[in-house]
Design an enzyme around this catalytic site. Structure first.
Site, PDB file in Angstrom:
ATOM      1  N   SER A 108       1.254   9.852   8.400  1.00  0.00           N
ATOM      2  CA  SER A 108       0.428   9.554   9.577  1.00  0.00           C
ATOM      3  C   SER A 108      -0.021  10.830  10.277  1.00  0.00           C
ATOM      4  CB  SER A 108       1.242   8.707  10.553  1.00  0.00           C
ATOM      5  OG  SER A 108       0.576   8.609  11.790  1.00  0.00           O
ATOM      6  N   ASN A 109      -1.155  10.723  10.943  1.00  0.00           N
ATOM      7  CA  ASN A 109      -1.631  11.827  11.796  1.00  0.00           C
ATOM      8  C   ASN A 109      -0.644  12.077  12.939  1.00  0.00           C
ATOM      9  OD1 ASN A 109      -2.813  10.555  14.527  1.00  0.00           O
ATOM     10  ND2 ASN A 109      -3.159   9.136  12.848  1.00  0.00           N
ATOM     11  N   HIS A 110       0.253  11.127  13.216  1.00  0.00           N
ATOM     12  CA  HIS A 110       1.201  11.334  14.316  1.00  0.00           C
ATOM     13  C   HIS A 110       2.317  12.326  13.945  1.00  0.00           C
ATOM     14  CE1 HIS A 110      -0.963   8.717  16.910  1.00  0.00           C
ATOM     15  NE2 HIS A 110      -1.031   7.826  15.919  1.00  0.00           N
ATOM     16  N   SER A 112      -6.998   6.731  11.176  1.00  0.00           N
ATOM     17  CA  SER A 112      -7.083   5.361  11.700  1.00  0.00           C
ATOM     18  C   SER A 112      -7.771   4.508  10.654  1.00  0.00           C
ATOM     19  CB  SER A 112      -7.901   5.331  12.997  1.00  0.00           C
ATOM     20  OG  SER A 112      -7.409   6.292  13.914  1.00  0.00           O
ATOM     21  N   TYR A 116       8.245   7.743  15.748  1.00  0.00           N
ATOM     22  CA  TYR A 116       7.498   7.268  14.580  1.00  0.00           C
ATOM     23  C   TYR A 116       6.949   8.461  13.772  1.00  0.00           C
ATOM     24  CZ  TYR A 116       3.236   5.681  12.212  1.00  0.00           C
ATOM     25  OH  TYR A 116       2.236   5.470  11.303  1.00  0.00           O
ATOM     26  N   ASP A 169       6.913  -7.087   0.831  1.00  0.00           N
ATOM     27  CA  ASP A 169       6.992  -7.010   2.291  1.00  0.00           C
ATOM     28  C   ASP A 169       8.232  -7.815   2.704  1.00  0.00           C
ATOM     29  OD1 ASP A 169       4.475  -6.224   4.450  1.00  0.00           O
ATOM     30  OD2 ASP A 169       6.208  -7.275   5.276  1.00  0.00           O
ATOM     31  N   GLY A 183       6.960  -0.345   6.360  1.00  0.00           N
ATOM     32  CA  GLY A 183       7.752   0.309   7.400  1.00  0.00           C
ATOM     33  C   GLY A 183       7.149   0.055   8.766  1.00  0.00           C
ATOM     34  N   ARG A 212     -11.795   8.556  20.005  1.00  0.00           N
ATOM     35  CA  ARG A 212     -10.894   9.359  19.167  1.00  0.00           C
ATOM     36  C   ARG A 212     -11.075   9.021  17.685  1.00  0.00           C
ATOM     37  NH1 ARG A 212      -5.829   8.228  17.019  1.00  0.00           N
ATOM     38  NH2 ARG A 212      -4.615  10.093  16.555  1.00  0.00           N
ATOM     39  N   LEU A 228       3.244   1.564   1.801  1.00  0.00           N
ATOM     40  CA  LEU A 228       2.746   1.344   3.167  1.00  0.00           C
ATOM     41  C   LEU A 228       3.827   0.736   4.055  1.00  0.00           C
ATOM     42  CD1 LEU A 228      -0.683  -0.469   2.427  1.00  0.00           C
ATOM     43  CD2 LEU A 228      -0.286   1.979   2.690  1.00  0.00           C
TER      44      LEU A 228
HETATM   45  N1  LIG Z   1      -3.347   1.602  10.230  1.00  0.00           N
HETATM   46  C1  LIG Z   1      -3.474   2.906  10.458  1.00  0.00           C
HETATM   47  O1  LIG Z   1      -4.505   3.362  10.964  1.00  0.00           O
HETATM   48  C2  LIG Z   1      -2.375   3.865  10.065  1.00  0.00           C
HETATM   49  C3  LIG Z   1      -2.453   5.192  10.514  1.00  0.00           C
HETATM   50  C4  LIG Z   1      -1.454   6.086  10.116  1.00  0.00           C
HETATM   51  C5  LIG Z   1      -0.450   5.675   9.259  1.00  0.00           C
HETATM   52  N2  LIG Z   1      -0.393   4.373   8.858  1.00  0.00           N
HETATM   53  C6  LIG Z   1       0.726   3.946   7.998  1.00  0.00           C
HETATM   54  O2  LIG Z   1       0.219   3.123   6.949  1.00  0.00           O
HETATM   55  C7  LIG Z   1       1.142   2.067   6.675  1.00  0.00           C
HETATM   56  C8  LIG Z   1       0.438   0.719   6.813  1.00  0.00           C
HETATM   57  O3  LIG Z   1      -0.111   0.627   8.112  1.00  0.00           O
HETATM   58  P1  LIG Z   1      -0.511  -0.782   8.722  1.00  0.00           P
HETATM   59  O4  LIG Z   1      -1.447  -0.514   9.846  1.00  0.00           O
HETATM   60  O5  LIG Z   1      -0.919  -1.707   7.629  1.00  0.00           O
HETATM   61  O6  LIG Z   1       0.884  -1.229   9.342  1.00  0.00           O
HETATM   62  P2  LIG Z   1       1.451  -2.719   9.567  1.00  0.00           P
HETATM   63  O7  LIG Z   1       2.480  -2.613  10.636  1.00  0.00           O
HETATM   64  O8  LIG Z   1       0.332  -3.669   9.777  1.00  0.00           O
HETATM   65  O9  LIG Z   1       2.151  -3.037   8.175  1.00  0.00           O
HETATM   66  C9  LIG Z   1       3.419  -2.534   7.813  1.00  0.00           C
HETATM   67  C10 LIG Z   1       4.124  -3.590   6.974  1.00  0.00           C
HETATM   68  O10 LIG Z   1       5.437  -3.094   6.669  1.00  0.00           O
HETATM   69  C11 LIG Z   1       6.345  -4.189   6.754  1.00  0.00           C
HETATM   70  N3  LIG Z   1       7.688  -3.693   7.093  1.00  0.00           N
HETATM   71  C12 LIG Z   1       8.099  -3.194   8.286  1.00  0.00           C
HETATM   72  N4  LIG Z   1       9.403  -2.882   8.239  1.00  0.00           N
HETATM   73  C13 LIG Z   1       9.826  -3.190   6.985  1.00  0.00           C
HETATM   74  C14 LIG Z   1      11.072  -3.093   6.328  1.00  0.00           C
HETATM   75  N5  LIG Z   1      12.173  -2.627   6.970  1.00  0.00           N
HETATM   76  N6  LIG Z   1      11.164  -3.500   5.037  1.00  0.00           N
HETATM   77  C15 LIG Z   1      10.071  -3.972   4.395  1.00  0.00           C
HETATM   78  N7  LIG Z   1       8.850  -4.085   4.960  1.00  0.00           N
HETATM   79  C16 LIG Z   1       8.736  -3.696   6.247  1.00  0.00           C
HETATM   80  C17 LIG Z   1       5.809  -5.086   7.859  1.00  0.00           C
HETATM   81  O11 LIG Z   1       6.257  -6.423   7.701  1.00  0.00           O
HETATM   82  C18 LIG Z   1       4.301  -4.929   7.718  1.00  0.00           C
HETATM   83  O12 LIG Z   1       3.718  -5.971   6.968  1.00  0.00           O
HETATM   84  C19 LIG Z   1       2.298   2.245   7.639  1.00  0.00           C
HETATM   85  O13 LIG Z   1       3.330   2.952   6.965  1.00  0.00           O
HETATM   86  C20 LIG Z   1       1.733   3.101   8.754  1.00  0.00           C
HETATM   87  O14 LIG Z   1       2.722   3.880   9.384  1.00  0.00           O
HETATM   88  C21 LIG Z   1      -1.321   3.461   9.261  1.00  0.00           C
END
Ligand SMILES: NC(=O)c1ccc[n+]([C@@H]2O[C@H](COP(=O)([O-])OP(=O)(O)OC[C@H]3O[C@@H](n4cnc5c(N)ncnc54)[C@H](O)[C@@H]3O)[C@@H](O)[C@H]2O)c1
Length: 264
Positions: free
Chosen positions: A110-112, A164, A135, A33, A72, A173, A70
């Site tokens: 993602s669902n988005h 989610s 996104y 991370d 981003g 939702r 994960l």
């Molecule tokens: N939580 C959900 O319900 C959900 C739903 C759809 C998709 N997702 C996807 O699942 C993944 C994890 O989700 P989450 O809820 O844990 O998100 P989160 O934002 O809590 O975690 C993402 C992590 O990525 C790290 N990060 C961000 N930019 C970065 C970069 N440039 N380089 C290195 N690290 C970086 C952040 O520091 C963070 O710890 C994401 O990719 C998100 O888009 C999550």
């Protein structure tokens, strides 16, 4: 069992919840991370990495046998941030994998990606993306990179359109979109164990009573989610304000994301 698994975005919400479940998937888990992670279990190591730094990502990926990606930006943000984390970041990760023995990748899509489809449409994983945000556009890019690398180089990937993934559904939702982290871990385990996955897209949802998504093309993985949002239905509905069935966030699958301002 993998020897070494890389988990990017390990400091985030899903990463934290998933970590304890990964010891059944790999002997060693490399957590990565941009945020520090200081408390590590015996089977974990930490390696800080900015995903937009190609050389750093290449070093990170060297020697791993599987990747759960994960890392981003996980919500709508200005394009510069999404470009760095999700577009350049996804490209760097696939390029590093291609050059280091092609470890299989689970990509957190993602669902988005499909947020502008209506909730009364049932979608399989072959539908054309209709992203609801920049996104969502970036996640569609990630899926396309995965598809291209699979066809051109044989780089295998499971793109999981996560609904989610939270400890429990937080609004009506999510009764349809909720994914228990235990079900996600089981999906990852099956994707790593399958003889061949090519590039497969799957919807990341638990065995919820209502759904807008059809996962039949991923049935070969044998993944049977064990959890369901039904357990929280009464609590969620009791706490929710009445919904306007004509509002855009109720009409479209992306929910509130369709109402977000464009960050341009
Ligand atoms: N939580 C959900 O319900 C959900 C739903 C759809 C998709 N997702 C996807 O699942 C993944 C994890 O989700 P989450 O809820 O844990 O998100 P989160 O934002 O809590 O975690 C993402 C992590 O990525 C790290 N990060 C961000 N930019 C970065 C970069 N440039 N380089 C290195 N690290 C970086 C952040 O520091 C963070 O710890 C994401 O990719 C998100 O888009 C999550």
């Amino acid at each position: 069992m993998l020897r070494t698994l890389l988990l990017t975005g390990a400091a985030g919400g899903i990463g934290k919840a998933l970590r304890p479940l990964l010891k059944d998937i790999a002997e060693t888990v490399v957590l990565s991370d941009i945020e520090d992670i200081t408390e590590l279990a015996a089977h974990e190591r930490f390696h800080a990495c900015e995903l937009s730094d190609a050389a750093a990502v290449r070093t990170l990926v060297e020697g791993v046998d599987g990747i759960i990606h994960l890392g981003g930006i996980s919500v709508e943000r200005p394009f510069e941030l999404i470009l760095r984390g999700n577009i350049v970041g996804a490209y760097n990760l696939f390029e590093a994998a291609r050059n280091t023995g092609r470890p299989r990748i689970i990509f957190a899509s993602s669902n988005h990606v499909i947020g502008y489809y209506r909730r009364d449409q049932n979608l399989d994983n072959a539908v054309i993306p209709r992203p609801d945000t920049l996104y969502g556009v970036s996640k569609a890019f990630g899926e396309n990179v995965a598809s291209y690398y699979a066809d051109k180089f044989g780089q295998e990937c499971l793109s999981v359109r996560i609904g989610s993934c939270l400890p429990e559904p937080a609004n009506p939702r999510m009764l349809a979109t909720w994914l228990a982290v235990e079900d996600f871990a089981e999906l990852c385990a099956r994707a790593f164990a399958a003889p061949r996955i090519g590039h497969t897209i799957v919807y990341g949802m638990s065995a919820n009573d209502e759904t807008w998504w059809d996962n039949r093309n991923a049935a070969f993985l044998g993944w049977q989610p064990k959890h369901t949002s039904a357990k929280w239905r009464a609590k969620v509905l009791a706490a929710a304000p009445p919904e306007d069935p004509d509002s855009r966030e109720v009409i479209f699958q992306g929910g509130g994301f369709v109402n977000l301002d464009h960050p341009g």
